[in-house]
Write a protein that holds these residues in place. Structure first.
Motif, mmCIF file in Angstrom:
data_model
loop_
_atom_site.group_PDB
_atom_site.id
_atom_site.type_symbol
_atom_site.label_atom_id
_atom_site.label_comp_id
_atom_site.label_asym_id
_atom_site.label_seq_id
_atom_site.Cartn_x
_atom_site.Cartn_y
_atom_site.Cartn_z
ATOM 1 N N VAL A 31 43.436 39.157 38.053
ATOM 2 C CA VAL A 31 43.920 38.630 39.228
ATOM 3 C C VAL A 31 45.303 38.191 39.053
ATOM 4 C CG1 VAL A 31 43.888 37.068 41.244
ATOM 5 C CG2 VAL A 31 41.809 38.478 40.589
ATOM 6 N N LYS A 32 45.461 37.345 38.070
ATOM 7 C CA LYS A 32 46.607 36.726 37.570
ATOM 8 C C LYS A 32 47.923 37.733 37.157
ATOM 9 C CE LYS A 32 48.300 32.901 34.521
ATOM 10 N NZ LYS A 32 49.089 33.672 33.516
ATOM 11 N N VAL A 52 53.588 38.148 49.129
ATOM 12 C CA VAL A 52 52.449 37.934 49.888
ATOM 13 C C VAL A 52 51.406 39.173 49.420
ATOM 14 C CG1 VAL A 52 51.400 38.331 52.295
ATOM 15 C CG2 VAL A 52 53.855 37.541 51.732
ATOM 16 N N LEU A 53 50.277 38.387 49.172
ATOM 17 C CA LEU A 53 49.127 38.960 48.701
ATOM 18 C C LEU A 53 48.014 39.161 49.605
ATOM 19 C CD1 LEU A 53 47.660 40.248 45.914
ATOM 20 C CD2 LEU A 53 47.235 38.209 45.269
ATOM 21 N N THR A 54 47.323 40.232 49.722
ATOM 22 C CA THR A 54 45.938 40.150 50.519
ATOM 23 C C THR A 54 45.002 40.879 49.900
ATOM 24 O OG1 THR A 54 47.398 40.964 52.630
ATOM 25 C CG2 THR A 54 45.100 41.215 52.648
ATOM 26 N N VAL A 55 43.912 40.102 49.930
ATOM 27 C CA VAL A 55 42.726 40.543 48.886
ATOM 28 C C VAL A 55 41.443 40.147 49.726
ATOM 29 C CG1 VAL A 55 43.660 40.163 46.723
ATOM 30 C CG2 VAL A 55 42.758 38.257 47.900
ATOM 31 N N ASP A 56 40.251 40.642 49.436
ATOM 32 C CA ASP A 56 39.043 40.474 49.891
ATOM 33 C C ASP A 56 38.556 39.009 49.468
ATOM 34 O OD1 ASP A 56 38.047 40.646 47.575
ATOM 35 O OD2 ASP A 56 37.056 42.803 47.737
ATOM 36 N N ALA A 61 39.001 34.025 46.494
ATOM 37 C CA ALA A 61 38.305 32.610 45.699
ATOM 38 C C ALA A 61 39.264 32.601 44.391
ATOM 39 C CB ALA A 61 36.836 32.792 45.707
ATOM 40 N N ILE A 62 39.299 33.749 43.726
ATOM 41 C CA ILE A 62 39.941 33.715 42.451
ATOM 42 C C ILE A 62 41.449 33.398 42.513
ATOM 43 C CG2 ILE A 62 40.332 35.001 40.139
ATOM 44 C CD1 ILE A 62 38.028 36.420 40.753
ATOM 45 N N ALA A 63 42.083 33.902 43.416
ATOM 46 C CA ALA A 63 43.521 33.866 43.673
ATOM 47 C C ALA A 63 43.815 32.187 43.884
ATOM 48 C CB ALA A 63 44.056 34.664 44.610
ATOM 49 N N LYS A 64 43.064 31.588 44.921
ATOM 50 C CA LYS A 64 43.233 30.310 45.050
ATOM 51 C C LYS A 64 43.254 29.347 43.745
ATOM 52 C CE LYS A 64 44.246 28.968 48.265
ATOM 53 N NZ LYS A 64 45.886 28.757 48.613
ATOM 54 N N LYS A 65 42.032 29.723 42.881
ATOM 55 C CA LYS A 65 41.813 28.883 42.012
ATOM 56 C C LYS A 65 43.179 29.053 41.116
ATOM 57 C CE LYS A 65 36.865 29.638 41.577
ATOM 58 N NZ LYS A 65 35.676 30.097 40.939
#
Length: 437
Positions: A31-32, A52-56, A61-65
Motif C-alpha cells: 500500500v505504501k 487522491v487514493l480510493t480503496v476498499d 485501514a492500512i492506508a490510514k495507518k
C-alpha cells in the motif's frame, strides 16, 4: 431521479489502469509503495496537486495507518484517502438484507417475479448489486404506496378536526404498532440506500457526506464493526477536508469526488466502481488463464494489459458517441419503465395478499408469509436499534477520535440484536426439546 437532473452531464473522464502488481495488495509495504507511485504519477500529470487514493475498507485501514505513522509524508494534508463508494454500498446492501432476512420479504419478491428462489439469497447478501438495487427500488415504491393507502383509509374514518398530517400519523403508528414500526424502518433504510446512490450518480458531494454519516449508526447497530470503525474515520476526514486540503475540497464540491465515465445523465460512479469496470476489460477474453505458468508472458500481460484495455475502451466510447446522442439514463427507457411498473404492481399485490403491514392494528410483530409471531425482545430490538447505533457512534467519535480516552483499535462491543432471522430459543424438556417463541 434522472428526470430531475437538469444539468447536462460533464464530459466523460479519461480513465485507465496502471500496470498491475503481482504481489498481494493487503500489506503495509505494498500500500505504501502504491501511494508513492500514485504521488509520482499525480505530480507528473498535475504538478502540485494533492493525490487522491480510493480503496476498499481493508486497504483503507492500512492506508490510514500509514498516514498516522508518517504524517510528514502521507498526512491528511498531503494525501486524501477515500473509502470506495461501491464497497460502502455493498456493505449497506448486506446490512439491509440482514435486517430483512426472515421477514417474509423474500417471499414477496419471489411471488412478484422480481427475483427467483435460486437468486433470492443473493438479495440478502447484496452480492449481486444491480439485482439488489432493482429489488430495493421496487420495495421502497411498493411500501410507500401501501403506507399512503393505509393513510387514505385513516383519513376516511377520521373526523376532520382530529385529522393528522401524514408525517405525524406515521410517527404515531410506528410508536404504537410493531409491524408498522418494522416496515417503516425498512422503508427508511432503503431510502437511505437510494439517497446514497443518488449522491454518487448526481456527483452531489454534500448529499454524499450526509448519507455516509447517516449510514454509520446502522453499521454499529448491525455489528458491521469494520465499516462502523473506518467509515467514522472517513467521514471525519471529509468533514475536515476544507482545512486539510482546500483545493481538493473545492473539486469535490464541484462533483469530482466521483467519475463521469459516459455522457448519460445520472451516471457518475465511484472511483472503485470505475476500477472494477477497468478490471473487467483486462480480464476479458480469458484474462490470465493459460499464461500464469509462464513468468515472462504473465509479466508482459501485467504491463500491457492495462494499455490494451485503455485502447479498446477509447475505441468503444468513440464509436458509441458517433452513433448515439441520447443522454438519458438507461432506466429512463420505456422498456425499463414498463418492466419497473409491472414489478411494482406485482409487489404491491403480493404484499396485500399477505396483509398490508401498515394497516396492522395488533401489538404483534410477525413474519409476513408464515405469520410466526416474534417475541418481545425482537420488538424491543427493532424499536431501539437506530438509537443504539447512534449512541455507539457518538461514543466512538467522542472517546476515540475527537478526545481519545480509549485506544482506537479496542474492540467494538457487539449488540447481537435479536431480529426476525433469529432462531427460536430452545428449552430442555423431559422427553424432547421444544421450540418456543
Amino acid at each position: 431521479m434522472a428526470n430531475l437532473q437538469v444539468e447536462v452531464p460533464r464530459p466523460p473522464a479519461i480513465t485507465g489502469l496502471l500496470p498491475l502488481f503481482r504481489e498481494s495488495a493487503h500489506t503495509l509495504a505494498m500500500v505504501k509503495h502504491g501511494m508513492n507511485l500514485i504521488k509520482q504519477a499525480t505530480e507528473l500529470v498535475n504538478p502540485g496537486q494533492v493525490p487522491v487514493l480510493t480503496v476498499d475498507q481493508p486497504l483503507y485501514a492500512i492506508a490510514k495507518k500509514i498516514q498516522w505513522t508518517w504524517p510528514g509524508i502521507y498526512g491528511e494534508d498531503k494525501f486524501v484517502v477515500m473509502m470506495g463508494g461501491l464497497h460502502v454500498e455493498m456493505a449497506l446492501l448486506k446490512a439491509i438484507g440482514s435486517f430483512l432476512e426472515g421477514s417474509g420479504w423474500a417471499s414477496v419478491m419471489t411471488s412478484a417475479g422480481v427475483t427467483t428462489e435460486g437468486r433470492v439469497d443473493s438479495l440478502h447478501k447484496g452480492s449481486q448489486i444491480s439485482r439488489s438495487q432493482w429489488a430495493h427500488q421496487v420495495t421502497v415504491a411498493a411500501l410507500y404506496a401501501l403506507q399512503r393507502k393505509a393513510y387514505d383509509d385513516y383519513r376516511k374514518t377520521c373526523e376532520t378536526e382530529d385529522l393528522q398530517s401524514f408525517d405525524l400519523w406515521s410517527k404515531k403508528m410506528a410508536t404504537k404498532y410493531p409491524q408498522f414500526c418494522y416496515w417503516n424502518k425498512v422503508l427508511q433504510l432503503e431510502c437511505l440506500l437510494l439517497a446514497f446512490i443518488r449522491s454518487q450518480r448526481e456527483a452531489n458531494y454534500t448529499l454524499y457526506v450526509e448519507t455516509l454519516t447517516a449510514i454509520i449508526p446502522w453499521m454499529f447497530a448491525m455489528d458491521h464493526y469494520h465499516y462502523a470503525r473506518w467509515l467514522t474515520v472517513h467521514v471525519t476526514d471529509l468533514q475536515e477536508l476544507s482545512n486539510d486540503s482546500m483545493d481538493i475540497h473545492r473539486e469535490f464540491v464541484k462533483g469530482n469526488f466521483v467519475t463521469q465515465k459516459s455522457s448519460h445523465k445520472f451516471s457518475a460512479m465511484a472511483h472503485d466502481q470505475i476500477h472494477e469496470q477497468q478490471n473487467a476489460y483486462v480480464k476479458g477474453d480469458g484474462g490470465v488463464i493459460g499464461i500464469t505458468e509462464n513468468e515472462g508472458a504473465l509479466r508482459r500481460w501485467m504491463v500491457a494489459g492495462a494499455e490494451i484495455a485503455r485502447i479498446l475502451n477509447e475505441f468503444e466510447d468513440q464509436f458509441q458517441r458517433q452513433r448515439q446522442t441520447d443522454v438519458r439514463h438507461h432506466e429512463q427507457l420505456p422498456s425499463v419503465q414498463k418492466s419497473f411498473a409491472s414489478d411494482l404492481n406485482n409487489a404491491i399485490s403480493s404484499f396485500e395478499k399477505l396483509g398490508n403491514p401498515f394497516a396492522e392494528d395488533s401489538n404483534d410483530l410477525y413474519v409476513l408469509d408464515t405469520k410466526v409471531i416474534m417475541p418481545d425482545e425482537v420488538i424491543a430490538a427493532v424499536r431501539s436499534m437506530e438509537d443504539t447505533g447512534k449512541t455507539q457512534f457518538d461514543g466512538f467519535v467522542g472517546q476515540r477520535i475527537k478526545d481519545p480516552s480509549d485506544n482506537f483499535y479496542d474492540s467494538i462491543s457487539k449488540n447481537n440484536l435479536p431480529l426476525l432471522k433469529s432462531k427460536p430459543k430452545k428449552t430442555p424438556g423431559k422427553s424432547c426439546d421444544q421450540d418456543i417463541w
